[in-house]
Design a protein around this motif. Structure first.
Motif, PDB file in Angstrom:
ATOM      1  N   LEU A 123       0.796  -1.224   0.000  1.00  0.00           N
ATOM      2  CA  LEU A 123       0.000   0.000   0.000  1.00  0.00           C
ATOM      3  C   LEU A 123       0.834   1.283   0.000  1.00  0.00           C
ATOM      4  CD1 LEU A 123      -2.733   1.473   0.180  1.00  0.00           C
ATOM      5  CD2 LEU A 123      -2.554   1.282   2.683  1.00  0.00           C
ATOM      6  N   ILE A 124       1.721   1.452   0.969  1.00  0.00           N
ATOM      7  CA  ILE A 124       2.410   2.732   1.107  1.00  0.00           C
ATOM      8  C   ILE A 124       3.294   3.042  -0.099  1.00  0.00           C
ATOM      9  CG2 ILE A 124       4.170   3.955   2.463  1.00  0.00           C
ATOM     10  CD1 ILE A 124       2.778   2.932   4.989  1.00  0.00           C
ATOM     11  N   PRO A 125       4.196   2.141  -0.514  1.00  0.00           N
ATOM     12  CA  PRO A 125       4.991   2.478  -1.704  1.00  0.00           C
ATOM     13  C   PRO A 125       4.155   2.564  -2.975  1.00  0.00           C
ATOM     14  CG  PRO A 125       5.449   0.239  -0.971  1.00  0.00           C
ATOM     15  CD  PRO A 125       4.648   0.886   0.105  1.00  0.00           C
ATOM     16  N   LEU A 126       3.094   1.760  -3.086  1.00  0.00           N
ATOM     17  CA  LEU A 126       2.222   1.842  -4.262  1.00  0.00           C
ATOM     18  C   LEU A 126       1.603   3.231  -4.377  1.00  0.00           C
ATOM     19  CD1 LEU A 126       0.682   0.396  -6.612  1.00  0.00           C
ATOM     20  CD2 LEU A 126      -1.120  -0.081  -4.938  1.00  0.00           C
ATOM     21  N   VAL A 127       1.132   3.756  -3.259  1.00  0.00           N
ATOM     22  CA  VAL A 127       0.513   5.077  -3.274  1.00  0.00           C
ATOM     23  C   VAL A 127       1.544   6.152  -3.618  1.00  0.00           C
ATOM     24  CG1 VAL A 127      -0.540   6.835  -1.791  1.00  0.00           C
ATOM     25  CG2 VAL A 127      -1.380   4.483  -1.737  1.00  0.00           C
ATOM     26  N   ILE A 128       2.726   6.080  -3.050  1.00  0.00           N
ATOM     27  CA  ILE A 128       3.764   7.070  -3.343  1.00  0.00           C
ATOM     28  C   ILE A 128       4.082   7.087  -4.837  1.00  0.00           C
ATOM     29  CG2 ILE A 128       6.177   7.726  -2.964  1.00  0.00           C
ATOM     30  CD1 ILE A 128       5.909   6.417  -0.147  1.00  0.00           C
ATOM     31  N   LEU A 129       4.333   5.900  -5.393  1.00  0.00           N
ATOM     32  CA  LEU A 129       4.782   5.843  -6.784  1.00  0.00           C
ATOM     33  C   LEU A 129       3.654   6.167  -7.754  1.00  0.00           C
ATOM     34  CD1 LEU A 129       7.201   2.789  -6.681  1.00  0.00           C
ATOM     35  CD2 LEU A 129       7.615   5.197  -6.164  1.00  0.00           C
ATOM     36  N   ASN A 130       2.449   5.692  -7.474  1.00  0.00           N
ATOM     37  CA  ASN A 130       1.322   6.043  -8.346  1.00  0.00           C
ATOM     38  C   ASN A 130       1.035   7.539  -8.308  1.00  0.00           C
ATOM     39  OD1 ASN A 130       1.032   3.352  -9.019  1.00  0.00           O
ATOM     40  ND2 ASN A 130      -1.181   3.330  -8.678  1.00  0.00           N
ATOM     41  N   ALA A 131       1.137   8.121  -7.120  1.00  0.00           N
ATOM     42  CA  ALA A 131       0.896   9.558  -7.011  1.00  0.00           C
ATOM     43  C   ALA A 131       1.880  10.336  -7.879  1.00  0.00           C
ATOM     44  CB  ALA A 131       1.015   9.994  -5.549  1.00  0.00           C
ATOM     45  N   LEU A 132       3.152  10.009  -7.771  1.00  0.00           N
ATOM     46  CA  LEU A 132       4.172  10.730  -8.525  1.00  0.00           C
ATOM     47  C   LEU A 132       4.032  10.525 -10.029  1.00  0.00           C
ATOM     48  CD1 LEU A 132       7.238  10.008  -6.230  1.00  0.00           C
ATOM     49  CD2 LEU A 132       5.949  12.146  -6.393  1.00  0.00           C
ATOM     50  N   ALA A 133       3.492   9.349 -10.413  1.00  0.00           N
ATOM     51  CA  ALA A 133       3.325   9.042 -11.832  1.00  0.00           C
ATOM     52  C   ALA A 133       2.014   9.574 -12.398  1.00  0.00           C
ATOM     53  CB  ALA A 133       3.409   7.533 -12.044  1.00  0.00           C
ATOM     54  N   GLY A 134       1.202  10.222 -11.562  1.00  0.00           N
ATOM     55  CA  GLY A 134      -0.072  10.743 -12.020  1.00  0.00           C
ATOM     56  C   GLY A 134      -1.132   9.685 -12.228  1.00  0.00           C
ATOM     57  N   VAL A 186      -3.420   6.895   3.285  1.00  0.00           N
ATOM     58  CA  VAL A 186      -3.266   7.469   1.946  1.00  0.00           C
ATOM     59  C   VAL A 186      -3.330   8.990   1.993  1.00  0.00           C
ATOM     60  CG1 VAL A 186      -4.274   7.572  -0.367  1.00  0.00           C
ATOM     61  CG2 VAL A 186      -4.124   5.384   0.831  1.00  0.00           C
ATOM     62  N   HIS A 187      -4.243   9.543   2.767  1.00  0.00           N
ATOM     63  CA  HIS A 187      -4.324  11.003   2.885  1.00  0.00           C
ATOM     64  C   HIS A 187      -3.054  11.585   3.523  1.00  0.00           C
ATOM     65  CE1 HIS A 187      -8.220  12.282   1.388  1.00  0.00           C
ATOM     66  NE2 HIS A 187      -8.774  11.198   1.915  1.00  0.00           N
ATOM     67  N   THR A 188      -2.472  10.869   4.475  1.00  0.00           N
ATOM     68  CA  THR A 188      -1.229  11.328   5.095  1.00  0.00           C
ATOM     69  C   THR A 188      -0.100  11.371   4.075  1.00  0.00           C
ATOM     70  OG1 THR A 188      -1.868  10.428   7.252  1.00  0.00           O
ATOM     71  CG2 THR A 188       0.477  10.844   6.900  1.00  0.00           C
ATOM     72  N   ILE A 189      -0.005  10.328   3.249  1.00  0.00           N
ATOM     73  CA  ILE A 189       1.025  10.289   2.208  1.00  0.00           C
ATOM     74  C   ILE A 189       0.809  11.425   1.207  1.00  0.00           C
ATOM     75  CG2 ILE A 189       1.932   8.946   0.269  1.00  0.00           C
ATOM     76  CD1 ILE A 189       1.209   6.423   1.953  1.00  0.00           C
ATOM     77  N   CYS A 190      -0.431  11.634   0.816  1.00  0.00           N
ATOM     78  CA  CYS A 190      -0.723  12.713  -0.141  1.00  0.00           C
ATOM     79  C   CYS A 190      -0.314  14.074   0.419  1.00  0.00           C
ATOM     80  CB  CYS A 190      -2.203  12.705  -0.495  1.00  0.00           C
ATOM     81  SG  CYS A 190      -2.721  11.306  -1.527  1.00  0.00           S
ATOM     82  N   ALA A 191      -0.584  14.308   1.700  1.00  0.00           N
ATOM     83  CA  ALA A 191      -0.221  15.578   2.312  1.00  0.00           C
ATOM     84  C   ALA A 191       1.292  15.769   2.343  1.00  0.00           C
ATOM     85  CB  ALA A 191      -0.798  15.659   3.722  1.00  0.00           C
ATOM     86  N   LEU A 192       2.037  14.686   2.619  1.00  0.00           N
ATOM     87  CA  LEU A 192       3.497  14.782   2.616  1.00  0.00           C
ATOM     88  C   LEU A 192       4.024  15.065   1.222  1.00  0.00           C
ATOM     89  CD1 LEU A 192       4.364  11.855   5.048  1.00  0.00           C
ATOM     90  CD2 LEU A 192       4.973  14.262   5.377  1.00  0.00           C
ATOM     91  N   LEU A 193       3.468  14.407   0.216  1.00  0.00           N
ATOM     92  CA  LEU A 193       3.900  14.662  -1.156  1.00  0.00           C
ATOM     93  C   LEU A 193       3.535  16.075  -1.600  1.00  0.00           C
ATOM     94  CD1 LEU A 193       3.020  11.237  -2.819  1.00  0.00           C
ATOM     95  CD2 LEU A 193       5.311  12.140  -2.364  1.00  0.00           C
ATOM     96  N   ASP A 194       2.357  16.557  -1.151  1.00  0.00           N
ATOM     97  CA  ASP A 194       1.986  17.945  -1.455  1.00  0.00           C
ATOM     98  C   ASP A 194       3.037  18.913  -0.922  1.00  0.00           C
ATOM     99  OD1 ASP A 194      -0.365  17.072  -2.646  1.00  0.00           O
ATOM    100  OD2 ASP A 194      -1.607  17.486  -0.873  1.00  0.00           O
ATOM    101  N   GLU A 195       3.602  18.576   0.235  1.00  0.00           N
ATOM    102  CA  GLU A 195       4.626  19.422   0.848  1.00  0.00           C
ATOM    103  C   GLU A 195       5.989  19.257   0.185  1.00  0.00           C
ATOM    104  OE1 GLU A 195       7.313  19.292   4.918  1.00  0.00           O
ATOM    105  OE2 GLU A 195       5.297  18.415   4.972  1.00  0.00           O
ATOM    106  N   LEU A 196       6.397  18.000  -0.048  1.00  0.00           N
ATOM    107  CA  LEU A 196       7.766  17.713  -0.458  1.00  0.00           C
ATOM    108  C   LEU A 196       7.979  17.762  -1.965  1.00  0.00           C
ATOM    109  CD1 LEU A 196       8.372  14.738   2.006  1.00  0.00           C
ATOM    110  CD2 LEU A 196       9.288  17.066   2.221  1.00  0.00           C
ATOM    111  N   GLN A 197       6.970  17.403  -2.736  1.00  0.00           N
ATOM    112  CA  GLN A 197       7.087  17.419  -4.192  1.00  0.00           C
ATOM    113  C   GLN A 197       5.717  17.722  -4.804  1.00  0.00           C
ATOM    114  OE1 GLN A 197       9.866  14.639  -5.851  1.00  0.00           O
ATOM    115  NE2 GLN A 197       8.635  14.344  -7.701  1.00  0.00           N
ATOM    116  N   PRO A 198       5.273  18.969  -4.737  1.00  0.00           N
ATOM    117  CA  PRO A 198       3.914  19.325  -5.161  1.00  0.00           C
ATOM    118  C   PRO A 198       3.657  19.011  -6.633  1.00  0.00           C
ATOM    119  CG  PRO A 198       4.959  21.120  -3.945  1.00  0.00           C
ATOM    120  CD  PRO A 198       6.027  20.133  -4.238  1.00  0.00           C
ATOM    121  N   ARG A 199       2.387  18.732  -6.933  1.00  0.00           N
ATOM    122  CA  ARG A 199       1.969  18.557  -8.322  1.00  0.00           C
ATOM    123  C   ARG A 199       2.158  19.866  -9.092  1.00  0.00           C
ATOM    124  NH1 ARG A 199      -3.622  15.137  -8.942  1.00  0.00           N
ATOM    125  NH2 ARG A 199      -4.070  16.990 -10.205  1.00  0.00           N
ATOM    126  N   ALA A 200       2.454  19.737 -10.372  1.00  0.00           N
ATOM    127  CA  ALA A 200       2.693  20.917 -11.203  1.00  0.00           C
ATOM    128  C   ALA A 200       1.457  21.794 -11.328  1.00  0.00           C
ATOM    129  CB  ALA A 200       3.176  20.487 -12.585  1.00  0.00           C
TER     130      ALA A 200
END
Length: 277
Positions: A123-134, A186-200
């Protein structure tokens, strides 16, 4: 000696249970027999010092209702998937080889691990990588399945402690005291990615959350009571979920080379088959 070896993904066990029986049941039997032969022929001092620690899972205990007490070591086994049934069988074999042959064994039953090097179908790495890949972030059912999350380095420190001081023949539950619903994770991971590597486009990665059909026989809640390990051996986790998941997200952001090496075509095909996204 530590036995980490296992087929370990519930989703894969549903599609191909035979591999889980062969690795987790037959494989454990073969390992126990090989270890027994080795241990019996050791010099007396080495034989007395030898330990076999068998690493298992909280899933052997089945599922909990929202108001049930966490799993303690005396909780009856009630596995609900081919994976957890195969691990329960391996636990019973380890116990039997101790009581029948005197093999010096220890067993640990841990909650959901996460951290660096976690294979990206989980779950956790899947969400990270899918998020970054759009890509969509697939959530089974309503996303309210609860797991107790244990940072991998905490798990390793617990194993070291049990190996050095655990009482032979005993089982020790290892948990992180971090019960979280999958959707909250999943929401926690999304919030961290929003902070560390925001969507364009400036939107939150949470926009990519997609609910998919729940998996067969999905257990609703796991929770570990790790007080025996703290009381008898003085161990407790050092990471909260918040500190551990931040370290995990940062690691995946900084290790694209490792990710590229493990996410082969076969992996991508499996994700498509499993989640349909």
């Amino acid at each position: 000696m530590i036995n980490f070896a296992a087929e370990s993904h519930v989703d894969r066990s549903i599609h191909g249970p035979d591999d889980f029986i062969q690795t987790n049941v037959v494989g454990t039997f073969n390992l126990l027999e090989a270890v027994r032969a080795y241990w019996q022929n050791l010099p007396a001092d080495d034989k007395a010092a030898f330990r076999l620690l068998h690493v298992s899972t909280d899933e052997v205990y089945g599922t909990l209702a929202a108001d049930d007490a966490p799993f303690a070591e005396i909780h009856a086994y009630a596995p609900n998937s081919p994976y957890s049934a195969s691990k329960a069988a391996s636990d019973h074999l380890v116990r039997a080889w101790h009581h029948t042959y005197g093999l010096p064994v220890l067993t640990t039953n841990c909650s959901n691990n996460y951290g660096p090097y976690h294979f990206p179908e989980k779950l956790i790495p899947l969400v990270i990588l899918n998020a970054l890949a759009g890509k969509p972030l697939p959530i089974y059912g309503d996303g309210q399945q609860i797991r107790d999350w244990l940072y991998v380095k905490d798990h390793c420190s617990a194993i070291r402690r049990v190996l050095e001081a655990g009482q032979l023949g005993e089982t020790y539950n290892v948990g992180g005291w971090n019960e979280k619903a999958n959707l909250e994770v999943v929401h926690t991971i999304c919030a961290l990615l929003d902070e560390l590597q925001p969507r364009a486009d400036g939107l939150s990665y949470a926009e990519q959350i997609t609910f998919v059909q729940d998996r067969l026989g999905h257990d609703r809640r796991y929770a570990i009571d790790a007080r025996k390990l703290e009381r008898e051996l003085g161990w407790k986790p050092t990471e909260t979920f918040e500190t551990g998941v931040r370290k995990t997200v940062e690691w995946y952001l900084g290790n694209s080379g490792w990710i590229a090496n493990v996410t082969s075509g076969a992996y991508r095909d499996w994700v498509q088959q499993q989640y349909g996204v």
